[in-house]
Design a protein around this motif. Structure first.
Motif, PDB file in Angstrom:
ATOM      1  N   ARG A  39       0.845  -1.195   0.000  1.00 31.27           N
ATOM      2  CA  ARG A  39       0.000   0.000   0.000  1.00 31.27           C
ATOM      3  C   ARG A  39       0.878   1.242   0.000  1.00 31.27           C
ATOM      4  O   ARG A  39       1.886   1.278   0.710  1.00 31.27           O
ATOM      5  N   THR A  40       0.484   2.221  -0.796  1.00 32.86           N
ATOM      6  CA  THR A  40       1.247   3.463  -0.913  1.00 32.86           C
ATOM      7  C   THR A  40       0.552   4.605  -0.187  1.00 32.86           C
ATOM      8  O   THR A  40      -0.666   4.770  -0.316  1.00 32.86           O
ATOM      9  N   PHE A  41       1.321   5.379   0.565  1.00 32.51           N
ATOM     10  CA  PHE A  41       0.817   6.573   1.254  1.00 32.51           C
ATOM     11  C   PHE A  41       1.521   7.801   0.687  1.00 32.51           C
ATOM     12  O   PHE A  41       2.737   7.793   0.529  1.00 32.51           O
TER      13      PHE A  41
ATOM     14  N   LEU B  68       2.249  15.025   0.499  1.00 24.96           N
ATOM     15  CA  LEU B  68       1.289  15.877   1.215  1.00 24.96           C
ATOM     16  C   LEU B  68       2.030  16.896   2.083  1.00 24.96           C
ATOM     17  O   LEU B  68       1.664  18.069   2.140  1.00 24.96           O
TER      18      LEU B  68
ATOM     19  N   PRO C 212      -6.785   9.562  13.941  1.00 24.38           N
ATOM     20  CA  PRO C 212      -6.403   9.890  12.555  1.00 24.38           C
ATOM     21  C   PRO C 212      -7.501  10.620  11.785  1.00 24.38           C
ATOM     22  O   PRO C 212      -7.215  11.418  10.899  1.00 24.38           O
ATOM     23  N   GLU C 213      -8.755  10.353  12.141  1.00 22.60           N
ATOM     24  CA  GLU C 213      -9.862  10.991  11.417  1.00 22.60           C
ATOM     25  C   GLU C 213      -9.950  12.468  11.752  1.00 22.60           C
ATOM     26  O   GLU C 213     -10.514  13.257  11.000  1.00 22.60           O
TER      27      GLU C 213
ATOM     28  N   TRP D  35      -7.967  15.695   9.603  1.00 19.07           N
ATOM     29  CA  TRP D  35      -8.612  16.514   8.573  1.00 19.07           C
ATOM     30  C   TRP D  35      -9.071  17.847   9.152  1.00 19.07           C
ATOM     31  O   TRP D  35      -9.117  18.856   8.451  1.00 19.07           O
TER      32      TRP D  35
ATOM     33  N   ALA E 236      -1.016   9.829  11.290  1.00 15.69           N
ATOM     34  CA  ALA E 236      -2.227   9.386  10.577  1.00 15.69           C
ATOM     35  C   ALA E 236      -1.903   8.208   9.664  1.00 15.69           C
ATOM     36  O   ALA E 236      -2.700   7.273   9.532  1.00 15.69           O
ATOM     37  N   GLU E 237      -0.720   8.243   9.037  1.00 18.15           N
ATOM     38  CA  GLU E 237      -0.325   7.119   8.174  1.00 18.15           C
ATOM     39  C   GLU E 237      -0.163   5.838   8.986  1.00 18.15           C
ATOM     40  O   GLU E 237      -0.641   4.769   8.580  1.00 18.15           O
TER      41      GLU E 237
ATOM     42  N   ALA F 244      -3.535   4.514   9.707  1.00 25.32           N
ATOM     43  CA  ALA F 244      -4.223   3.966   8.536  1.00 25.32           C
ATOM     44  C   ALA F 244      -3.573   2.664   8.075  1.00 25.32           C
ATOM     45  O   ALA F 244      -4.228   1.802   7.484  1.00 25.32           O
TER      46      ALA F 244
ATOM     47  N   PRO G   5     -13.014   7.482   7.724  1.00 26.85           N
ATOM     48  CA  PRO G   5     -12.204   8.679   7.401  1.00 26.85           C
ATOM     49  C   PRO G   5     -10.710   8.450   7.601  1.00 26.85           C
ATOM     50  O   PRO G   5      -9.894   9.049   6.910  1.00 26.85           O
ATOM     51  N   GLU G   6     -10.355   7.573   8.530  1.00 27.44           N
ATOM     52  CA  GLU G   6      -8.931   7.335   8.806  1.00 27.44           C
ATOM     53  C   GLU G   6      -8.282   6.566   7.660  1.00 27.44           C
ATOM     54  O   GLU G   6      -7.065   6.615   7.495  1.00 27.44           O
ATOM     55  N   GLN G   7      -9.092   5.855   6.855  1.00 29.88           N
ATOM     56  CA  GLN G   7      -8.537   5.075   5.750  1.00 29.88           C
ATOM     57  C   GLN G   7      -8.238   5.908   4.508  1.00 29.88           C
ATOM     58  O   GLN G   7      -7.522   5.470   3.607  1.00 29.88           O
ATOM     59  N   VAL G   8      -8.807   7.125   4.467  1.00 25.85           N
ATOM     60  CA  VAL G   8      -8.601   7.960   3.272  1.00 25.85           C
ATOM     61  C   VAL G   8      -7.117   8.243   3.060  1.00 25.85           C
ATOM     62  O   VAL G   8      -6.643   8.323   1.928  1.00 25.85           O
ATOM     63  N   TRP G   9      -6.353   8.352   4.182  1.00 25.00           N
ATOM     64  CA  TRP G   9      -4.905   8.555   4.063  1.00 25.00           C
ATOM     65  C   TRP G   9      -4.254   7.442   3.244  1.00 25.00           C
ATOM     66  O   TRP G   9      -3.237   7.663   2.584  1.00 25.00           O
ATOM     67  N   ALA G  10      -4.843   6.252   3.304  1.00 22.77           N
ATOM     68  CA  ALA G  10      -4.270   5.099   2.606  1.00 22.77           C
ATOM     69  C   ALA G  10      -4.786   4.992   1.170  1.00 22.77           C
ATOM     70  O   ALA G  10      -4.275   4.182   0.400  1.00 22.77           O
ATOM     71  N   GLU G  11      -5.782   5.789   0.827  1.00 19.89           N
ATOM     72  CA  GLU G  11      -6.488   5.556  -0.440  1.00 19.89           C
ATOM     73  C   GLU G  11      -6.217   6.585  -1.526  1.00 19.89           C
ATOM     74  O   GLU G  11      -6.599   6.398  -2.677  1.00 19.89           O
TER      75      GLU G  11
END
Lengths: 313, 313
Positions: free
Chosen positions: A168-170, A175, A215-216, A219, A250-251, A254, B215-221
């Protein structure tokens, strides 16, 4: 012919988006010389790759033989030297039959480009890190667990029995660069010319811990870095440490479903990887750190060994 | 003197970072004319504000009287026409005694700048939206609940008994612009010149729902939007719809502690606010949408009424 060319058996190349690095190597993997330039793949048209490489490695070539160059990274991208189709996971990080030979004019060169890896669900790609994953396996034969490869685009890859199972890429590094240099936050985060304030590791670690737990909420917290600069005299260095901590925390949260309950190997221990190491330690997450360059060089040596074996068989 | 100048009692100005908008208005709030230009506050030095304004509103001025201009937005920023100190919440969105009169050369002008709002914990600031919050109270007297004001920096503000209790800023709009235009994702998200693919609302709504739940998964997506373009032929328009949905869904989740169990008023119903409306509807979150320009004009009229009352008393 220079003296050094006598003992150079092959050339290892790491062709990133912004840098080109090459190492003159002996058959047993020893490093004889190292050179690098700013001719990264992102700035080159396909026909410019060979001249860019020659500019660096010409002194290592001899007219008597064709020297093998093993290149990983963005030289194999669609806009690179020659497109090198991805190998799709699960698979070994490297396979000699998928190497692509780049077209060259100079008869002293034989250039083999390492293919990247792709994953269909969730869709993901890597180019260059597959070679480092092979280097991790060289340093830790039979390693099973996660490998974290920090960078502009940080990769988390799961290795099992010599194969890459998933990854998986972050975009954390990119950012950070965009937010600190190109967004409204730059007004509070860019260093003043006359400022001498230094990075405070406690600020970084506190932010990473907070973001890991929530982590949420990150934002909702990014703009606060601008407001704290305006209202509370937060220094630019503290703003950057906080942004970095928030994004890395946050990474790590996630990526938790990937690494939880598994071993973690981190490629790198200073610079950006050093921050990941710091954050992982602060969160009491066990991790083993390897040297980045060593890992890349070990991986490229794996390719060379495969090529030699393949040519003999 | 032009005919129109005869009936113009005051001028309402919304001075954003990138646009300057002015309305010629009658005492009762009616709109007589509207003009605008690209002379946003971000591109002007302090001494350039008066000429930029005159270029637009000169035809509305008469030598016989000083015309009152009420301006909200970035004209009051530190790098604006004149710095206008923030009012700190909790407070009414507007207070006549905190208006700042800008220095002018032209004797036909009297320019009053509306101060923004600040909050100390968590640190936050707004400039311009306080006027829209006053407009929301004009449209819904006694309104208690949340107000969502989408934009480059989306604000969520809590109103109670005519006061702003707290607010929070989300960088969603700016993140979308940076990621789609300046990050590696641009290679998969920028429209092709020859592409005719259209925005698919289902893609947007599905992404918003997913991000709202995780929402915490968006960092991974985020990087997946690049990979889907490379591997699975995802169109640029679908990539953009997905990115927009992910970011807005993550914002709605991060703002949940603010809005849950409260009324929500959304300022705007087309463009970017229209996407928030779409996402809120898809999540079965009840919301009332107001017209953006109407809300700003109602708010500026509130300031004018306060000024007139203040001058009389």
């Amino acid at each position: 012919m220079s003296d050094s060319a006598l003992s150079i058996d092959w050339i290892a190349v790491d062709w990133g988006s912004t840098r080109l690095r090459a190492w003159a190597r002996s058959r047993d993997g020893g490093i004889l010389q190292r050179v690098d330039s700013a001719q990264g793949a992102a700035g080159l048209a396909p026909e410019q790759f060979e001249p860019a490489l020659l500019e660096l490695v010409e002194p290592w070539l001899t007219p008597e033989k064709r020297t093998t160059v093993i290149a990983c990274g963005m030289a194999g991208a669609r806009q690179g030297w020659i497109e090198t189709p991805y190998s799709s996971v699960p698979c070994r990080p490297l396979s000699v039959e998928r190497l692509v030979e780049a077209p060259v004019v100079d008869s002293r060169l034989r250039v083999l480009i390492v293919p990247g890896l792709s994953q269909s669900r969730p869709a993901d790609v890597m180019r260059g890190e597959e070679t480092q994953l092979a280097g991790v396996l060289a340093a830790q034969p039979g390693y099973g667990g996660l490998v974290c490869l920090p960078g502009t685009h940080c990769k988390w890859a799961e290795l099992q029995e010599g194969r890459v199972i998933a990854f998986r890429t972050f975009m954390t590094g990119e950012l950070y660069a965009l937010l600190s240099q190109s967004s409204v936050l730059r007004h509070s985060l860019l260093p003043d010319a006359d400022s001498s304030d230094a990075w405070d590791n406690n600020v970084f670690v506190d932010a990473a811990r907070h973001a890991f737990d929530h982590p949420e909420q990150v934002w909702a917290e990014l703009f606060g870095l601008r407001a704290q600069g305006l209202l509370q005299g937060q220094t630019a260095a503290n703003g950057r440490a906080c942004l970095s901590g928030l994004l890395i925390g946050a990474e790590l949260a996630a990526a938790r479903t990937l690494w939880q309950g598994r071993k973690i190997t981190l490629v790198g221990n200073i610079g950006l990887p050093g921050l990941y190491l710091e954050a992982l330690h602060a969160l009491d997450i066990e991790v083993r750190a390897l040297n980045t360059q060593r890992t890349t060089l070990d991986g490229l040596k794996q390719v060379f060994d495969l090529v030699v074996t393949d040519n003999r068989s």
